[in-house]
Design an enzyme around this catalytic site. Structure first.
Site, short mmCIF file in Angstrom:
data_model
loop_
_atom_site.label_atom_id
_atom_site.label_comp_id
_atom_site.label_asym_id
_atom_site.label_seq_id
_atom_site.Cartn_x
_atom_site.Cartn_y
_atom_site.Cartn_z
N MET A 175 0.82 -1.22 0.00
CA MET A 175 0.00 0.00 0.00
C MET A 175 0.85 1.27 0.00
SD MET A 175 -2.84 -1.42 -0.24
CE MET A 175 -3.98 -0.10 -0.03
N ILE A 222 3.11 4.01 -2.65
CA ILE A 222 3.46 4.39 -4.03
C ILE A 222 4.98 4.37 -4.16
CG2 ILE A 222 3.31 6.22 -5.76
CD1 ILE A 222 0.69 7.12 -4.33
N HIS A 241 -4.39 -6.06 -9.02
CA HIS A 241 -5.39 -5.07 -8.60
C HIS A 241 -6.79 -5.68 -8.72
CE1 HIS A 241 -6.98 -1.07 -7.87
NE2 HIS A 241 -7.85 -1.29 -8.83
C1 GRF Z 1 -5.44 -7.67 -3.18
O1 GRF Z 1 -6.82 -7.64 -3.33
C2 GRF Z 1 -4.74 -6.97 -4.30
O2 GRF Z 1 -5.48 -6.95 -5.48
C3 GRF Z 1 -4.61 -5.56 -3.79
O3 GRF Z 1 -4.38 -5.69 -2.41
C4 GRF Z 1 -4.99 -6.89 -1.95
C5 GRF Z 1 -3.96 -7.62 -1.16
O4 GRF Z 1 -4.51 -8.72 -0.51
N1 GRF Z 1 -3.53 -4.86 -4.48
P1 GRF Z 1 -3.54 -9.76 0.20
O5 GRF Z 1 -2.67 -8.98 1.18
O6 GRF Z 1 -2.75 -10.46 -0.85
O7 GRF Z 1 -4.47 -10.68 0.93
#
Ligand code: GRF
Length: 206
Positions: free
Chosen positions: A99, A101, A118
């Site tokens: 999370m 950039i 995504h």
């Molecule tokens: C996923 O849904 C992905 O698409 C998004 O963040 C989420 C991460 O989930 N970028 P996890 O930590 O792999 O369970």
């Protein structure tokens, strides 16, 4: 003529996570079961309480915590991140719920080697609330995307997409559950394609 044995290349993958790490787990499982010619060489986190840490530890994969609190700017964070990543010489960096950039210089340094997953059919619904946004827009179909990362957020050449129908009864939770199931199949498939071909050709959607 003497036959020369060709050594199977195993793709070294660095996985970047911030939270649950269910996609990390899918990649680790696919590696362990020999479904993909890849090895997770490091898991890098920006959050010391990410569940991804224990998943990596259970799999015997080194974890590096790159602490955002120690870096005053995105550029500085990018430098520390690049140094931490370089130690493991990955062929590929897979963002899996990271999370943060990435700095432009980090993206440039690893250009064409960073992929992201995504929970929407990009370019629709970029950002942190893709599932909520898709439900609010009333779309009949959403899905998941794996793409190469460029300097913009949730942007860059699409490698693979998998559509998922939205049910009238869906809540964010039920839809997210189905999207996650699709992600856990698609991400290892894309990594395997990159391992096999070294290319960014589209992965056929099922
Ligand atoms: C996923 O849904 C992905 O698409 C998004 O963040 C989420 C991460 O989930 N970028 P996890 O930590 O792999 O369970």
């Amino acid at each position: 003529m003497k036959k020369t044995a060709t050594k199977k290349k195993i793709l070294s993958v660095a996985v970047f996570c911030s939270g649950q790490g269910t996609n990390l787990q899918a990649i680790l499982d696919a590696c362990r079961r020999g479904k993909i010619s890849a090895r997770v060489v490091v898991v890098i986190v920006d959050n010391a309480s990410a569940l991804a840490i224990s998943r990596a530890q259970k799999a015997g994969v080194p974890v590096v915590f790159v602490d955002p609190a120690q870096c005053p700017s995105r550029a500085q964070y990018g430098k520390v991140l690049a140094a931490a990543t370089a130690r493991f010489k990955p062929d590929l960096i897979a963002l899996a719920g990271f999370m943060r950039i990435l700095s432009p210089s980090f993206v440039r340094r690893y250009k064409g080697k960073i992929i992201n997953i995504h929970p929407a059919l990009l370019p629709a619904f970029p950002g942190a609330h893709a599932v909520r946004d898709a439900l609010a827009a009333g779309v009949k179909t959403t899905g998941v995307t794996v793409h190469f990362v460029d300097e913009q957020v949730d942007h860059g050449p699409v490698i693979a997409q998998r559509p998922i129908p939205v049910k009238r009864s869906d809540t964010e939770e039920t839809l997210l559950r189905r999207l996650h199931r699709a992600e856990h199949q698609l991400y290892p498939e894309v990594i395997q394609q990159i391992a096999r071909t070294g290319s960014n050709k589209r992965v056929r959607s099922k």
